[in-house]
Design an enzyme around this catalytic site. Structure first.
Site: not given
Ligand SMILES: Cc1cc2nc3c(=O)[nH]c(=O)nc-3n(C[C@H](O)[C@H](O)[C@H](O)COP(=O)(O)OP(=O)(O)OC[C@H]3O[C@@H](n4cnc5c(N)ncnc54)[C@H](O)[C@@H]3O)c2cc1C
Length: 338
Positions: A165, A334, A239
């Site tokens: 991660r 995380e 998580s």
């Molecule tokens: C129900 C549930 C299940 C999940 N299961 C998993 C799993 O199985 N495995 C897993 O790894 N994660 C999981 N996650 C966590 C999440 O889905 C991931 O971390 C995902 O990649 C976050 O994407 P997001 O677009 O919502 O990013 P955000 O939460 O909006 O941002 C995450 C980070 O990325 C940065 N960021 C976002 N977009 C950009 C960009 N274009 N340029 C630069 N920085 C950027 C943000 O600034 C921040 O630091 C889960 C979450 C939920 C709610």
């Protein structure tokens, strides 16, 4: 393009926390982003945060700055070479829609990462992982806007310094890079990964002996729907804690004291199942103010109804203290806490 002021982010974080930002900037083309950055990057008080799907974020207070929200869309096959097929997706694409699209276009590899919430841009920041696969196995190149120079730059897989991660975008390039698109190197030939017991069980129960990538995707979606809270129904960030990694000495001492301990090997180290540690502290279903530990998945903290970000943070402190008291293990969040 959309510009709002004093804007509520409740709809933009999967925890469903009420938090406001001073300015909210949403863009649909990279040029809109470049114009906006050009106008503001030299402002003395320009403070920003890039918010994708908000699915790994916990807001504990209002954000005193600008939220930059990518909504750029587009995915295409850029290059084919033997069995390899290179596909590019824009940062604002929904991750799971991209996975579905890639399988439909016979570009295989991402099926085990199906149904993870969020955007393509964040997949590279977070090195998302699930069911025996991680984004880093497939990321070929990341295109980003470097805010110091104002240039568009490209980062190879090796240069991204991926870890569990983790990536360079969370460290050296934190606050300095806005990811524009990601190229994934996928395969025309299916390479089925059924290493997880849950996946194998699903295939057996459904009499699927020779699964296709689409079968694996369906299996993963079914398993995740059963085990994890649906984003549309229950607020969470998935998580909340990372699985702690310990060396052999610590692991052996723990194993002697807790023979049932759940773990995976991670190179020469051991990755402990944080959910098991929390469960052993009797915390499944435990509620603190508006936040709770999920009743089936101890690793997931949920918004049990009108939680504030601080309710969740206080609950996470309680969980960390209890786990430390029992196992002398420090749980690290995380989720990104703002
Ligand atoms: C129900 C549930 C299940 C999940 N299961 C998993 C799993 O199985 N495995 C897993 O790894 N994660 C999981 N996650 C966590 C999440 O889905 C991931 O971390 C995902 O990649 C976050 O994407 P997001 O677009 O919502 O990013 P955000 O939460 O909006 O941002 C995450 C980070 O990325 C940065 N960021 C976002 N977009 C950009 C960009 N274009 N340029 C630069 N920085 C950027 C943000 O600034 C921040 O630091 C889960 C979450 C939920 C709610």
């Amino acid at each position: 393009m959309r510009l709002e002021h004093d804007y509520n982010l409740r709809e933009y974080n999967t925890f469903g926390i009420n938090a406001k930002c001073n300015t909210f900037f949403e863009y649909s083309t990279d040029n809109e982003l470049f114009d906006f950055i050009r106008q503001h990057r030299n402002d003395d008080d320009f403070k920003f945060f890039i918010l994708g799907g908000g699915s790994n974020i916990l807001f504990t207070k209002d954000f005193d700055g600008t939220i930059i929200h990518p909504c750029t869309k587009g995915r295409n096959i850029v290059y084919e070479n033997g069995d390899n097929i290179f596909v590019e997706a824009q940062a604002g694409e929904n991750w799971d829609e991209f996975v579905e699209w890639s399988i439909t276009n016979k570009a295989y590899g991402l099926e085990n990462l199906s149904y993870i919430p969020g955007t393509v841009g964040a997949s590279a920041v977070q090195n998302i992982g699930a069911y025996g696969a991680e984004a880093r196995q497939f990321i070929h190149r990341v295109k980003f806007l470097h805010l110091d120079s104002g240039d568009i730059q490209y980062m190879t897989n090796e240069a991204c310094c991926f870890g569990y991660r983790e990536s360079i975008f969370k460290h050296l390039l934190k606050g300095k890079a806005i990811i524009l698109s990601v190229v994934y190197k996928l395969s025309k030939r299916p390479n089925i990964n059924r290493s997880y017991a849950d996946v194998e069980k699903f295939l057996t129960e459904n009499n699927i002996s020779n699964p296709t990538p689409a079968d694996i995707r369906n299996a993963i979606i079914a398993i995740r729907r059963k085990k994890l809270p649906e984003v549309s129904e229950t607020g969470s960030a998935g998580s909340f804690f990372k699985n702690p990694v310990v060396n052999t000495e610590t692991f052996n001492a723990l194993k002697e004291k807790f023979p049932e301990i759940k773990y995976f090997t991670a190179g020469n180290d051991y990755k402990l199942a944080a959910g098991w540690l929390i469960d052993q502290c009797g915390l499944k279903g435990f509620q603190h103010k508006g936040a709770a530990v999920h009743k089936n998945q101890a690793l997931i903290l949920i918004n049990a109804g009108n939680a504030t970000g601080n309710d969740v943070l206080e609950l996470s402190d309680i969980v960390r203290e209890k786990v430390f008291a029992k196992f002398e293990i420090n749980l690290e969040p995380e989720a990104i806490i703002i």
